[in-house]
Design a protein around this motif. Structure first.
Motif, PDB file in Angstrom:
ATOM      1  N   ASP A  15      -4.340  12.267   4.032  1.00 41.38           N
ATOM      2  CA  ASP A  15      -5.402  12.404   3.034  1.00 41.38           C
ATOM      3  C   ASP A  15      -5.134  11.519   1.825  1.00 41.38           C
ATOM      4  O   ASP A  15      -6.020  10.832   1.332  1.00 41.38           O
ATOM      5  CB  ASP A  15      -5.524  13.859   2.576  1.00 41.38           C
ATOM      6  N   THR A  19      -7.458   8.471   0.590  1.00 42.44           N
ATOM      7  CA  THR A  19      -8.103   8.446  -0.716  1.00 42.44           C
ATOM      8  C   THR A  19      -7.673   7.207  -1.491  1.00 42.44           C
ATOM      9  O   THR A  19      -8.358   6.804  -2.433  1.00 42.44           O
ATOM     10  CB  THR A  19      -7.762   9.713  -1.526  1.00 42.44           C
ATOM     11  N   GLY A  20      -6.547   6.646  -1.103  1.00 44.77           N
ATOM     12  CA  GLY A  20      -6.151   5.350  -1.639  1.00 44.77           C
ATOM     13  C   GLY A  20      -5.587   5.340  -3.041  1.00 44.77           C
ATOM     14  O   GLY A  20      -5.569   4.310  -3.691  1.00 44.77           O
ATOM     15  N   GLY A  21      -5.091   6.444  -3.546  1.00 45.99           N
ATOM     16  CA  GLY A  21      -4.590   6.470  -4.922  1.00 45.99           C
ATOM     17  C   GLY A  21      -3.148   6.011  -5.078  1.00 45.99           C
ATOM     18  O   GLY A  21      -2.427   5.840  -4.100  1.00 45.99           O
ATOM     19  N   LYS A  22      -2.762   5.823  -6.344  1.00 43.46           N
ATOM     20  CA  LYS A  22      -1.407   5.379  -6.669  1.00 43.46           C
ATOM     21  C   LYS A  22      -0.381   6.440  -6.280  1.00 43.46           C
ATOM     22  O   LYS A  22       0.720   6.116  -5.829  1.00 43.46           O
ATOM     23  CB  LYS A  22      -1.329   5.103  -8.185  1.00 43.46           C
ATOM     24  N   PHE A  25       0.403   6.026  -2.748  1.00 43.03           N
ATOM     25  CA  PHE A  25       1.199   4.818  -2.552  1.00 43.03           C
ATOM     26  C   PHE A  25       2.653   5.069  -2.943  1.00 43.03           C
ATOM     27  O   PHE A  25       3.576   4.725  -2.209  1.00 43.03           O
ATOM     28  CB  PHE A  25       0.635   3.656  -3.370  1.00 43.03           C
ATOM     29  N   ASP A  26       2.855   5.676  -4.113  1.00 42.39           N
ATOM     30  CA  ASP A  26       4.215   5.943  -4.582  1.00 42.39           C
ATOM     31  C   ASP A  26       5.000   6.709  -3.532  1.00 42.39           C
ATOM     32  O   ASP A  26       6.121   6.362  -3.201  1.00 42.39           O
ATOM     33  CB  ASP A  26       4.189   6.764  -5.889  1.00 42.39           C
ATOM     34  N   TYR A  29       5.519   4.654  -0.278  1.00 41.08           N
ATOM     35  CA  TYR A  29       6.478   3.562  -0.487  1.00 41.08           C
ATOM     36  C   TYR A  29       7.893   4.109  -0.574  1.00 41.08           C
ATOM     37  O   TYR A  29       8.796   3.618   0.097  1.00 41.08           O
ATOM     38  CB  TYR A  29       6.114   2.758  -1.734  1.00 41.08           C
ATOM     39  N   GLU A  30       8.083   5.119  -1.408  1.00 37.45           N
ATOM     40  CA  GLU A  30       9.416   5.693  -1.563  1.00 37.45           C
ATOM     41  C   GLU A  30       9.949   6.194  -0.228  1.00 37.45           C
ATOM     42  O   GLU A  30      11.110   6.059   0.092  1.00 37.45           O
ATOM     43  CB  GLU A  30       9.393   6.870  -2.559  1.00 37.45           C
ATOM     44  N   PHE A  58       1.893  -3.289   3.723  1.00 41.62           N
ATOM     45  CA  PHE A  58       1.310  -2.240   2.883  1.00 41.62           C
ATOM     46  C   PHE A  58      -0.164  -2.502   2.581  1.00 41.62           C
ATOM     47  O   PHE A  58      -0.968  -1.569   2.540  1.00 41.62           O
ATOM     48  CB  PHE A  58       2.114  -2.051   1.599  1.00 41.62           C
ATOM     49  N   VAL A  59      -0.504  -3.763   2.368  1.00 42.47           N
ATOM     50  CA  VAL A  59      -1.910  -4.083   2.117  1.00 42.47           C
ATOM     51  C   VAL A  59      -2.747  -3.693   3.338  1.00 42.47           C
ATOM     52  O   VAL A  59      -3.804  -3.074   3.222  1.00 42.47           O
ATOM     53  CB  VAL A  59      -2.091  -5.579   1.756  1.00 42.47           C
ATOM     54  N   TRP A  62      -3.146   0.040   3.699  1.00 37.52           N
ATOM     55  CA  TRP A  62      -4.156   0.512   2.749  1.00 37.52           C
ATOM     56  C   TRP A  62      -5.569   0.225   3.233  1.00 37.52           C
ATOM     57  O   TRP A  62      -6.437   1.073   3.186  1.00 37.52           O
ATOM     58  CB  TRP A  62      -3.910  -0.126   1.381  1.00 37.52           C
ATOM     59  N   LYS A  63      -5.764  -1.028   3.678  1.00 42.04           N
ATOM     60  CA  LYS A  63      -7.106  -1.419   4.099  1.00 42.04           C
ATOM     61  C   LYS A  63      -7.545  -0.708   5.364  1.00 42.04           C
ATOM     62  O   LYS A  63      -8.722  -0.434   5.560  1.00 42.04           O
ATOM     63  CB  LYS A  63      -7.159  -2.929   4.325  1.00 42.04           C
ATOM     64  N   SER A  66      -8.569   4.086   6.931  1.00 39.04           N
ATOM     65  CA  SER A  66      -9.653   4.890   7.507  1.00 39.04           C
ATOM     66  C   SER A  66      -9.671   4.810   9.034  1.00 39.04           C
ATOM     67  O   SER A  66     -10.289   5.642   9.686  1.00 39.04           O
ATOM     68  CB  SER A  66     -10.991   4.438   6.939  1.00 39.04           C
TER      69      SER A  66
END
Lengths: 180, 266
Positions: A15, A19-22, A25-26, A29-30, A58-59, A62-63, A66
């Motif tokens: 989820d 939703t693509g939020g920071k 990502f954090d 990534y961690e 990662f890009v 993200w893209k 979905s």
């Protein structure tokens, strides 16, 4: 890696990703960059290139968030496949092929001394390194270099059937090493 | 098909590692829906790969994280800035006829741009849909909260009028924590109730308000599940006290005194 962000269940993670939020990502990534980086380094030995591939990975994650389908596999498996494909894409570019590191790696493959010449035995490579030669070769060419079975058949001058059988045998061997 | 044989054929590993052919992928994805054992074998191998991969993780350089996030953000922010930022200047390059090879490159670049914009639009659209759904849900919630607030506020103002009498109903023995306030309109006999602290009713039970009129309990109405803030109950003339009992769903004709929770005199 110590992470201060709260732990998420796999479905919550999906989820967050979608939703693509920071925050998502954090956490991702961690939690996963090290494993992804390790897969990338097992294909792209040059760190500068590997950094680019990690970024690319990662890009893409993200893209393409979905399109992730939990019914077809775990999030980790999906991300690792994106990392591997991105690394293989780079390895096939002219720019990379002309770089010295790759030439050394290729020579190593044809000399069949990969594990000897690659002290950075990380990830899957460390497991594959313990396999017998004909199995190791098949995993090397298919997983780490991305050749199709047809291509391997041409390269090794072996019938396609033999390549198929050997690759399957190598994979069975691999599983045994994972699940004793 | 012997599914155990299939599971141990190496196809599971090939699938998870991304080494399976298109046909093999189709086959295994169909079969896993029918064979839980196959599905479990796939997940098992995925988990063991994951565990091994996490253990052997190689930390990327520390400064990489921020630059990756910047890249993700710039990839998802609309790239119109480039177009508007550069003022259109008169080209000093002579126009080349369309047949020129240079135009092929321009066309190719335009096509790449078009495709990139297209896939980006798809990405934006899915994001938009998600946001639109979230927004609709929030709006609904906001509307409900506003309604609740408005009715409560109107009620509070109304209760300040001089004709209203505040009746505190503390919890009786065994229900010391419960508290209910009744606002009684001395002019017309209207009864309003605020459940300050009242536990949720057990299944098939309902709270019932009683008024004591001339020493006798009179039904003053049932508290339904919507009675979470101020609610209006039955009109009662000349009450001396109020009490609430826990009754069966639909209420009783006479109060079950052993089930009394709060009580207070006017």
């Amino acid at each position: 890696m110590i992470s201060k962000v709260p732990a998420f269940a796999e479905n919550e993670l999906v989820d967050l990703l979608k939703t693509g939020g920071k925050q998502g990502f954090d956490y991702l990534y961690e939690h996963y960059s090290g494993a992804l980086y390790s897969v990338i380094l097992s294909i792209v030995s040059d760190r500068e290139y590997a950094n680019d591939v990690l970024q690319e990975t990662f890009v893409k994650i993200w893209k393409q968030a979905s399109t992730y389908d939990a019914g077809k596999g775990r999030l980790y498996t999906w991300m690792i496949q994106i990392a591997r494909n991105s690394a293989l894409d780079l390895v096939r570019t002219k720019k990379y092929m002309m770089s010295k590191q790759n030439r050394e790696l290729s020579e190593a493959v044809y000399d069949q001394e990969v594990s000897g010449l690659n002290p950075d035995s990380i990830g899957l490579r460390s497991v594959v390194g313990k396999m017998k030669q004909e199995h190791k070769e098949l995993i090397e060419l298919s997983y780490f270099q991305g050749f199709t079975q047809e291509e391997i058949s041409d390269k090794l001058n072996l019938p396609l059937g033999t390549v198929k059988t050997r690759l399957r045998a190598a994979l069975i061997q691999l599983r045994k090493m994972y699940l004793p | 098909m012997d599914i155990q044989e299939y599971i141990s054929s190496g196809v599971v590993e090939a699938y998870v590692l991304g080494l399976a052919t298109v046909e093999e992928v189709q086959e295994i994805e169909n079969l896993r829906k029918q064979h839980p054992a196959l599905d479990a074998a796939i997940t098992d191998f995925e988990i063991s790969l994951e565990q091994q991969g996490m253990q052997q993780a190689a930390a990327p350089p520390p400064n990489l994280k921020e630059s990756i996030w910047e890249k993700i953000e710039s990839a998802s922010s609309v790239e119109t800035s480039k177009i508007t930022a550069d003022p259109i200047v008169e080209s000093k390059v002579p126009l080349v006829p369309l047949r020129s090879k240079a135009w092929n490159w321009v066309a190719a670049a335009a096509l790449v741009g078009f495709l990139a914009t297209g896939s980006y639009s798809v990405f934006l659209y899915s994001k938009y849909q998600k946001l639109a759904t979230n927004f609709a849900a929030l709006q609904k919630e906001n509307t409900a909260e506003k309604l609740r607030f408005n009715s409560l506020y109107a009620g509070v103002i109304k209760m300040q009028e001089t004709n209203f009498r505040k009746v505190v109903l503390p919890g009786v023995k065994g229900h010391e924590n419960d508290l209910v306030t009744v606002y009684y309109d001395t002019q017309n006999g209207d009864v309003y109730l605020l459940p300050v602290r009242l536990p949720e009713t057990p299944a098939n039970r309902q709270y019932q308000l009683w008024a004591i009129v001339d020493g006798k309990p009179v039904d003053a109405g049932l508290l339904n599940e919507n009675c979470t803030t101020l609610c209006k109950l039955k009109n009662i003339k000349n009450p001396q006290a109020f009490a609430i009992t826990l009754e069966k769903q639909g209420g009783s004709d006479v109060p079950t005194l052993s089930e009394m929770v709060v009580m207070g005199a006017i």
